[in-house]
Design an enzyme around this catalytic site. Structure first.
Site, mmCIF file in Angstrom:
data_model
loop_
_atom_site.group_PDB
_atom_site.id
_atom_site.type_symbol
_atom_site.label_atom_id
_atom_site.label_comp_id
_atom_site.label_asym_id
_atom_site.label_seq_id
_atom_site.Cartn_x
_atom_site.Cartn_y
_atom_site.Cartn_z
ATOM 1 N N ASP A 35 0.883 -1.183 -0.198
ATOM 2 C CA ASP A 35 -0.078 -0.047 0.115
ATOM 3 C C ASP A 35 0.757 1.180 -0.047
ATOM 4 O O ASP A 35 0.353 2.348 0.297
ATOM 5 C CB ASP A 35 -0.945 -0.190 1.277
ATOM 6 C CG ASP A 35 -0.273 -0.219 2.695
ATOM 7 O OD1 ASP A 35 1.005 -0.010 2.588
ATOM 8 O OD2 ASP A 35 -0.818 -0.139 3.612
ATOM 9 N N HIS A 220 23.411 6.436 -19.160
ATOM 10 C CA HIS A 220 22.485 6.882 -18.136
ATOM 11 C C HIS A 220 22.734 6.471 -16.838
ATOM 12 O O HIS A 220 22.063 5.635 -16.102
ATOM 13 C CB HIS A 220 21.238 6.114 -18.809
ATOM 14 C CG HIS A 220 20.449 7.074 -19.565
ATOM 15 N ND1 HIS A 220 19.247 6.717 -20.401
ATOM 16 C CD2 HIS A 220 20.845 8.275 -20.001
ATOM 17 C CE1 HIS A 220 19.086 7.752 -21.278
ATOM 18 N NE2 HIS A 220 19.705 8.690 -21.250
ATOM 19 N N ASP A 237 23.896 15.281 -14.951
ATOM 20 C CA ASP A 237 22.871 15.549 -15.695
ATOM 21 C C ASP A 237 21.592 15.392 -14.967
ATOM 22 O O ASP A 237 21.126 14.495 -14.441
ATOM 23 C CB ASP A 237 22.878 14.322 -16.902
ATOM 24 C CG ASP A 237 21.726 14.382 -18.019
ATOM 25 O OD1 ASP A 237 21.089 15.243 -17.705
ATOM 26 O OD2 ASP A 237 21.758 13.885 -18.910
ATOM 27 N N ASP A 248 16.681 19.956 -18.460
ATOM 28 C CA ASP A 248 17.537 18.802 -18.597
ATOM 29 C C ASP A 248 18.729 19.421 -18.994
ATOM 30 O O ASP A 248 19.069 19.591 -20.219
ATOM 31 C CB ASP A 248 16.901 17.783 -20.011
ATOM 32 C CG ASP A 248 17.754 16.879 -20.029
ATOM 33 O OD1 ASP A 248 18.632 16.591 -19.577
ATOM 34 O OD2 ASP A 248 17.632 16.077 -21.203
ATOM 35 N N HIS A 327 25.339 8.551 -28.740
ATOM 36 C CA HIS A 327 23.918 8.825 -28.587
ATOM 37 C C HIS A 327 23.663 10.205 -29.343
ATOM 38 O O HIS A 327 24.303 10.787 -29.894
ATOM 39 C CB HIS A 327 23.451 9.233 -26.988
ATOM 40 C CG HIS A 327 24.314 10.520 -26.778
ATOM 41 N ND1 HIS A 327 24.099 11.803 -26.848
ATOM 42 C CD2 HIS A 327 25.476 10.553 -25.685
ATOM 43 C CE1 HIS A 327 25.021 12.532 -26.027
ATOM 44 N NE2 HIS A 327 25.863 11.519 -25.485
ATOM 45 N N HIS A 331 17.249 16.422 -28.298
ATOM 46 C CA HIS A 331 15.832 15.749 -28.144
ATOM 47 C C HIS A 331 14.643 16.986 -28.172
ATOM 48 O O HIS A 331 15.120 17.802 -27.314
ATOM 49 C CB HIS A 331 15.604 14.840 -27.397
ATOM 50 C CG HIS A 331 15.874 14.775 -25.771
ATOM 51 N ND1 HIS A 331 15.246 15.454 -25.043
ATOM 52 C CD2 HIS A 331 17.331 14.773 -25.300
ATOM 53 C CE1 HIS A 331 15.731 15.590 -23.987
ATOM 54 N NE2 HIS A 331 17.308 15.127 -24.103
ATOM 55 N N HIS A 338 12.198 13.473 -22.516
ATOM 56 C CA HIS A 338 12.159 13.177 -24.131
ATOM 57 C C HIS A 338 10.956 13.322 -24.710
ATOM 58 O O HIS A 338 10.187 12.315 -24.961
ATOM 59 C CB HIS A 338 12.648 11.674 -24.178
ATOM 60 C CG HIS A 338 13.997 11.616 -23.935
ATOM 61 N ND1 HIS A 338 14.646 10.231 -23.451
ATOM 62 C CD2 HIS A 338 15.272 12.287 -23.471
ATOM 63 C CE1 HIS A 338 15.928 10.427 -23.066
ATOM 64 N NE2 HIS A 338 16.201 11.484 -22.980
ATOM 65 N N GLU A 373 23.184 18.377 -26.638
ATOM 66 C CA GLU A 373 23.917 17.928 -25.634
ATOM 67 C C GLU A 373 25.155 16.662 -26.331
ATOM 68 O O GLU A 373 25.010 15.663 -26.322
ATOM 69 C CB GLU A 373 23.054 16.804 -24.961
ATOM 70 C CG GLU A 373 22.000 15.970 -25.504
ATOM 71 C CD GLU A 373 21.323 15.496 -24.388
ATOM 72 O OE1 GLU A 373 21.558 14.768 -23.394
ATOM 73 O OE2 GLU A 373 19.882 15.464 -24.482
ATOM 74 N N TYR A 377 33.171 10.199 -24.956
ATOM 75 C CA TYR A 377 33.031 9.079 -23.818
ATOM 76 C C TYR A 377 34.064 8.110 -24.433
ATOM 77 O O TYR A 377 34.314 7.993 -25.505
ATOM 78 C CB TYR A 377 31.755 8.452 -23.582
ATOM 79 C CG TYR A 377 30.517 9.320 -23.667
ATOM 80 C CD1 TYR A 377 30.055 9.716 -22.300
ATOM 81 C CD2 TYR A 377 29.939 9.542 -24.855
ATOM 82 C CE1 TYR A 377 28.981 10.695 -22.482
ATOM 83 C CE2 TYR A 377 28.737 10.691 -24.600
ATOM 84 C CZ TYR A 377 28.207 11.032 -23.568
ATOM 85 O OH TYR A 377 27.263 11.873 -23.350
ATOM 86 N N ARG A 411 29.882 15.579 -21.190
ATOM 87 C CA ARG A 411 28.806 15.951 -21.844
ATOM 88 C C ARG A 411 28.440 17.290 -21.396
ATOM 89 O O ARG A 411 28.593 17.744 -20.311
ATOM 90 C CB ARG A 411 27.497 14.827 -21.598
ATOM 91 C CG ARG A 411 26.145 15.458 -22.378
ATOM 92 C CD ARG A 411 25.038 14.316 -22.443
ATOM 93 N NE ARG A 411 24.662 13.671 -21.283
ATOM 94 C CZ ARG A 411 25.027 12.548 -20.528
ATOM 95 N NH1 ARG A 411 25.830 11.798 -21.128
ATOM 96 N NH2 ARG A 411 24.483 12.437 -19.256
ATOM 97 N N GLU A 413 24.889 20.142 -21.843
ATOM 98 C CA GLU A 413 24.034 20.205 -22.344
ATOM 99 C C GLU A 413 22.888 21.208 -22.072
ATOM 100 O O GLU A 413 22.774 21.473 -20.994
ATOM 101 C CB GLU A 413 22.937 18.756 -21.965
ATOM 102 C CG GLU A 413 21.490 18.803 -22.282
ATOM 103 C CD GLU A 413 20.888 17.447 -21.809
ATOM 104 O OE1 GLU A 413 21.291 16.998 -20.868
ATOM 105 O OE2 GLU A 413 19.956 16.926 -22.343
HETATM 106 N N1 GLY Z 1 18.914 13.252 -19.035
HETATM 107 C C1 GLY Z 1 18.562 12.602 -20.061
HETATM 108 C C2 GLY Z 1 18.811 12.979 -21.664
HETATM 109 O O1 GLY Z 1 19.787 14.181 -21.457
HETATM 110 O O2 GLY Z 1 18.359 12.976 -22.649
HETATM 111 MN MN MN Z 2 20.283 15.372 -19.640
HETATM 112 MN MN MN Z 3 18.825 15.449 -22.501
#
Ligand code: GLY
Ligand code: MN
Ligand code: MN
Length: 441
Positions: A35, A220, A237, A248, A327, A331, A338, A373, A377, A411, A413
């Site tokens: 619950d 991720h 991130d 994001d 990647h 997006h 996303h 972004e 890597y 990265r 972004e």
């Molecule tokens: N944090 C997920 C992305 O950057 O797409």
């Molecule tokens: Mn991100």
């Molecule tokens: Mn992103």
């Protein structure tokens, strides 16, 4: 704002029609049959159309008349005892301004009065409910219609996105100031979430990535439980969510406050990838072209460092960039991190390493909101097999690259609203090495 969104959806039904739209909102979910409740998050399409952020509601829209029927759950006294305050239909009508207010158990009566030829739904459970009541559900158009609406943000949505971005900027700056080698990654996550929560933003739009050292090479990574080393880069991130709208952001910075020469060289390639894409982010530009531009810049940077060999064109042809940047460049961003609409009907994914994972293959238009972004890597799971593959190894300086297998990754972004002649950058967090080091000092 939500009235405008409903009008936008209803304007797509331009033929005389007695079809209606039915959409249920989210219910509370529980942890594995116990619950114990997970935090409630409204279904994004329902939130887009209603602004209702409480469980068990539903809506019916009638495009021919523009009528908005909101259906609320019928709550009993025990609900008020255990779960929360119960508002009267009049109070709900005041709060959400539907044309008509009903209880969800009155859906059958409502449909009987509307006599729709078809009921447009998204979810299987909604289709089942409509069928149960003796009507014909149609799942063929509503998902795409709502994605079409949600891709171009309304002024109200932009304002929520700016609020989320302001808080995420503040939280990133707090973490940058607080980090010290020897701390655990989770302490930085705590500082981030504390900063968001005390700003009134109690939900995160996604599980934040707080990755030091080699963890940054897991795209991720969410373990967030490693002790941070003296020489580590820290990749963060993490965003914030304002009334469902996401920020994001990613920044990568040195745990001890200054970049080593080796870190600086890789970081500056990533920053060039980002800045060059930002310089071109405006209406008329295709996301995949920006991705390819970033990929070329990565290759040029790696050639300069002697990490790879060959001509940029042949390296592009051989998809060498995707070994280091596996990647997509960015997006859509909105009610979902996303966000919807990246691949409208008829647009297929590009079956090519790196580009395959691009989440939006669209030409940019004013009102779209996107992330940019780029990342670099050193992922052993990709590089070790490439070292053994003669087709790829001939482009790689294997000996030098081996020494980077403990590097992790970077990265950077930013979040952008595309405007008539360019973009508005929502991200206000230091990103040049000099600015990062100054802020950390
Ligand atoms: N944090 C997920 C992305 O950057 O797409
Ligand atoms: Mn991100
Ligand atoms: Mn992103």
């Amino acid at each position: 704002m939500h009235k405008l969104h409903r009008e936008r959806l209803q304007s797509l039904f331009n033929e005389p029609t007695n079809d209606v739209v039915y959409l249920s909102g989210a219910s509370v979910t529980h942890r594995y049959g116990t619950d114990f409740e997970y935090p409630f998050r409204q279904e994004s399409n329902f939130l887009y159309l209603t602004g209702v952020q409480e469980p068990d509601f539903a809506l019916v829209l009638v495009p021919s008349t523009g009528a908005y029927h909101l259906l609320a759950p019928r709550r009993d006294a025990m609900y008020a005892v255990w779960m929360g305050f119960v508002r009267t239909p009049e109070q709900l009508k005041q709060a959400y301004a539907p044309d008509h207010m009903h209880f969800t158990d009155e859906l059958g009566d409502l449909l009987a009065s509307l006599k729709p030829a078809a009921v447009h739904v998204i979810h299987d459970h909604d289709a089942a409910r409509i069928r149960e009541l003796g009507y014909t559900p149609d799942q063929s158009i509503l998902t795409d219609a709502l994605a079409w609406c949600r891709v171009i943000k309304s002024e109200g949505e932009k304002s929520e996105l700016r609020k989320a971005a302001r808080t995420a900027s503040l939280a990133h700056r707090e973490v940058m100031k607080s980090i010290r080698p020897g701390m655990n990654e989770c302490e930085l996550q705590a500082i981030h979430e504390f900063t968001c929560t005390r700003s009134g933003m109690r939900h995160q739009p996604y599980s934040g990535i707080f990755a030091s050292g080699v963890g940054a090479a897991v795209l991720h990574y969410v373990e967030n439980n490693r002790f941070i080393g003296e020489d580590d880069l820290f990749l963060m991130d993490a965003g914030a969510e304002s009334n469902g709208y996401a920020a994001d952001f990613t920044r990568t910075f040195p745990a001890r406050g200054t970049f080593s020469d080796r870190q600086a060289a890789i970081y500056d390639i990533g920053l060039t990838m980002l800045e060059s894409c930002l310089a071109e982010a405006r209406p008329g530009v295709a996301m995949e072209d920006l991705h390819l531009k970033a990929a070329r810049l990565l290759l040029e940077g790696f050639l300069n460092l002697g990490l790879i060999r060959g001509e940029v064109d042949e390296l592009m042809e051989a998809n060498i960039f995707a070994l280091f940047f596996p990647h997509g460049l960015g997006h859509f961003l909105g009610l979902d991190t996303h966000d919807v609409g990246g691949y409208p009907k008829g647009v297929e994914r590009i079956d090519r390493p790196g580009l395959r994972y691009l989440r939006a293959r669209r030409v940019l238009e004013p009102g779209m909101v996107i992330t940019i972004e780029p990342g670099i890597y050193f992922i052993p799971a990709l590089l070790e097999p490439a070292f053994e593959n003669p087709e790829q190894a001939r482009f790689l300086n294997v000996e030098s690259l081996r020494s980077y297998l403990d590097f992790g990754g970077i990265r950077i972004e930013d979040n952008l609203i595309i405007t008539d002649d360019g973009h508005e950058n929502l991200t206000d967090v230091p990103k040049s090495r000099a600015d990062i080091e100054a802020w950390m000092r």
